[in-house]
Design a protein around this motif. Structure first.
Motif, PDB file in Angstrom:
ATOM      1  N   LEU A  84      -1.345   2.475   1.577  1.00  0.00           N
ATOM      2  CA  LEU A  84      -2.053   1.488   2.387  1.00  0.00           C
ATOM      3  C   LEU A  84      -3.550   1.722   2.261  1.00  0.00           C
ATOM      4  CD1 LEU A  84       0.030   1.551   5.719  1.00  0.00           C
ATOM      5  CD2 LEU A  84       0.372   0.091   3.719  1.00  0.00           C
ATOM      6  N   THR A  85      -4.339   0.672   2.393  1.00  0.00           N
ATOM      7  CA  THR A  85      -5.792   0.790   2.248  1.00  0.00           C
ATOM      8  C   THR A  85      -6.551   0.484   3.533  1.00  0.00           C
ATOM      9  OG1 THR A  85      -6.004  -1.516   1.518  1.00  0.00           O
ATOM     10  CG2 THR A  85      -5.629   0.143  -0.185  1.00  0.00           C
ATOM     11  N   SER A  86      -5.921  -0.188   4.486  1.00  0.00           N
ATOM     12  CA  SER A  86      -6.603  -0.614   5.715  1.00  0.00           C
ATOM     13  C   SER A  86      -6.488   0.482   6.772  1.00  0.00           C
ATOM     14  CB  SER A  86      -6.000  -1.918   6.241  1.00  0.00           C
ATOM     15  OG  SER A  86      -6.054  -2.930   5.251  1.00  0.00           O
ATOM     16  N   MET A 100      -3.206   2.061   9.948  1.00  0.00           N
ATOM     17  CA  MET A 100      -2.371   3.149   9.435  1.00  0.00           C
ATOM     18  C   MET A 100      -1.569   3.846  10.524  1.00  0.00           C
ATOM     19  SD  MET A 100      -4.586   4.895   6.381  1.00  0.00           S
ATOM     20  CE  MET A 100      -5.175   3.925   4.975  1.00  0.00           C
ATOM     21  N   ALA A 117       1.408   1.911  11.050  1.00  0.00           N
ATOM     22  CA  ALA A 117       2.336   2.089   9.939  1.00  0.00           C
ATOM     23  C   ALA A 117       3.136   3.373  10.105  1.00  0.00           C
ATOM     24  CB  ALA A 117       1.585   2.096   8.616  1.00  0.00           C
ATOM     25  N   ARG A 162      -3.614  -8.792   2.095  1.00  0.00           N
ATOM     26  CA  ARG A 162      -3.330  -7.352   2.121  1.00  0.00           C
ATOM     27  C   ARG A 162      -3.393  -6.809   3.540  1.00  0.00           C
ATOM     28  NH1 ARG A 162      -3.042  -3.302  -1.526  1.00  0.00           N
ATOM     29  NH2 ARG A 162      -3.665  -4.690  -3.220  1.00  0.00           N
ATOM     30  N   GLU A 175      -0.196  -5.073   5.325  1.00  0.00           N
ATOM     31  CA  GLU A 175      -0.304  -3.664   5.668  1.00  0.00           C
ATOM     32  C   GLU A 175      -0.229  -3.443   7.168  1.00  0.00           C
ATOM     33  OE1 GLU A 175      -2.788  -1.928   1.828  1.00  0.00           O
ATOM     34  OE2 GLU A 175      -3.758  -1.962   3.798  1.00  0.00           O
ATOM     35  N   GLU A 183       3.582  -2.069   1.887  1.00  0.00           N
ATOM     36  CA  GLU A 183       2.667  -1.857   0.769  1.00  0.00           C
ATOM     37  C   GLU A 183       2.530  -3.126  -0.059  1.00  0.00           C
ATOM     38  OE1 GLU A 183       2.652   0.978  -3.228  1.00  0.00           O
ATOM     39  OE2 GLU A 183       3.497   1.742  -1.345  1.00  0.00           O
TER      40      GLU A 183
END
Length: 491
Positions: free
Chosen positions: A351-353, A357, A360, A407, A411, A416
């Motif tokens: 994940l990038t955000s 997280m 998540a 995205r 996310e 993903e």
């Protein structure tokens, strides 16, 4: 913890070896004698009569440059004291946590209770535009944090942007900050949260005290947050890893003969507590040891981005002038024998955000729960399962239609997003359905079936936006617009 004597004796043997070599070299080694004579000639006979400390610093720098090792460094007594204080999360500053926003600006993500930032009225979500009149655009979060630190009692003026209000200046008086290295809270739904900011002298004690408080209420597991943790002392990282394991290898290091020695977990740990571990590109060194031990032994999934990749250990060696040499004394490997040096750990869920997280991690522990995401159309803020989100991208409105940052939304629900270069498409899974979207045509496929939708994607400034109509199709409803916001529900 039966492995502790091995680790401690190994570190001591390295220190003793180093000391003996230094003593012998001073008397008999021609290289050491040459270096000493060269130093004396320069400071005693050169016509400029150079400063002795500057010549010494130059010699040290030259020797360190040969190693090409960024983790072996010389520190003055003052620098070493600051380094040790940083490991224990002690410094003089304003008492706020910073992170880089998607816009490239630096965002305040947390304001600590009782801190100068709290007293001055700064809030999570404030964007730092300038410090003491110096623009901070283009700066990293670490470099902004360095500017905000300073001598206790000094003032700094922070220019912030908050929501749609005009930028304003806030004067903050720096104070000596002493923060715990471990923070904890109850996330609800039987899930606890433990964050380790650094590994210092008190980290083990702080961790086990926090864990004991959460254990009874965290029946569904714990989210262990190692994001931004650049490492520190090895011992607490291994003690925590050992706590969650009853078998398997924690680490592989070199023994006294130069061979490899595995450090194994003992049977006194626990495997009953479910875990999800958050990592990012700043997760390094000792925190990679902890995360790597849990991943290699299939004890926990790693969620986030590729970690830093620091597979060496350092020891501090005091020098006669009061300075300290922080020297790389060993390279370590994961319990399965692989090295992370310059590679890092690959997350199980990429994940990038940053702001989604933690959710998540909860979703990893509680799959199938119903989730609700609310995004304000003007961007900046949102809400995910009752928790405020910061740094939310703006929605795109074109031709009277709403488009969502693809995205970020995916996310947010703990899934993903993968870009497939060959077909110029993105793939992800929502509500158990495999989704593929062609970026060129905007076609949407669910479980390989063409939904008949076209033109559902917009690409703006490197960000892909998905239409609300397409998301409704993917989720079979569950999306509506209300009062300037879009509400999305998924399980």
């Amino acid at each position: 913890m039966r492995w502790k004597p091995l680790l401690i004796s190994s570190a001591l043997s390295v220190s003793l070896l180093f000391g003996q070599a230094g003593a012998v070299s001073a008397e008999t080694d021609e290289r050491a004698e040459t270096l000493l004579e060269l130093y004396q000639l320069l400071v005693g006979s050169h016509y400029t009569h150079p400063d002795e400390d500057k010549v010494l610093q130059g010699a040290i720098k030259g020797m360190l440059d040969v190693l090409q090792d960024p983790f072996t460094s010389y520190m003055t007594p003052e620098e070493y004291e600051e380094f040790m204080q940083a490991l224990d999360n002690q410094y003089a500053g304003i008492g706020a946590s910073l992170n880089a926003a998607k816009s490239g600006e630096v965002l305040i993500t947390e304001v600590y209770e009782g801190s100068p930032a709290k007293k001055a009225g700064l809030q999570a979500g404030d964007v730092i535009l300038a410090v003491d009149g110096q623009a901070m655009n283009g700066k990293t979060a670490d470099s902004v944090a360095a500017v905000l630190r300073g001598k206790a009692g000094t003032e700094t003026v922070v220019t912030i942007a908050r929501g749609s209000a005009a930028p304003r200046e806030v004067m903050v008086v720096r104070e000596a900050i002493s923060l715990p290295t471990v923070t904890a809270k109850d996330l609800g739904d039987g899930v606890g949260y433990l964050r380790i900011l650094t590994f210092g002298g008190n980290t083990s004690q702080e961790f086990f005290e926090a864990y004991a408080e959460l254990e009874a209420t965290s029946t569904n597991g714990i989210v262990l947050d190692l994001r931004g943790n650049g490492g520190g002392s090895v011992l607490p990282a291994l003690e925590i890893a050992d706590h969650f394991l009853t078998e398997g290898n924690l680490l592989v290091v070199h023994d006294e003969e130069g061979g490899l020695q595995a450090i194994g977990a003992d049977e006194l740990g626990t495997e009953e507590m479910p875990l999800a571990v958050l990592v990012d590109e700043h997760t390094a060194s000792a925190s990679e040891m902890l995360a790597g031990a849990l991943q290699v032994n299939e004890r926990a999934a790693l969620i986030g981005t590729q970690t830093y990749g620091k597979g060496t250990m350092q020891e501090p060696f005091p020098l006669p002038n009061g300075g300290v040499l922080k020297l790389s004394v060993d390279a370590w490997e994961l319990g399965d024998g692989t090295s992370i040096q310059k590679v890092g750990l690959s997350p199980d869920l990429r994940l990038t955000s940053q702001s989604v997280m933690v959710n998540a991690g909860v979703q990893n522990l509680l799959p199938g729960r119903v989730q609700t995401l609310t995004l304000q159309k003007q961007g900046g803020v949102g809400n995910l399962n009752g928790n405020q989100l910061l740094d939310v991208p703006k929605l795109l409105v074109e031709g009277g239609r709403d488009f969502l940052p693809l995205r970020y939304v995916v996310e947010a629900f703990g899934s993903e997003v993968n870009w497939v270069a060959k077909t110029n498409s993105v793939e992800f899974t929502l509500e158990g359905h495999a989704v593929r979207i062609e970026l060129g045509s905007g076609k949407v496929f669910v479980e390989g079936r063409d939904t008949g939708l076209k033109g559902q994607v917009r690409l703006r400034n490197g960000v892909s936006y998905l239409s609300v109509d397409a998301l409704k199709t993917v989720l079979d409803g569950g999306v509506e617009s209300v009062s300037g916001a879009v509400v999305i529900q998924a399980d």
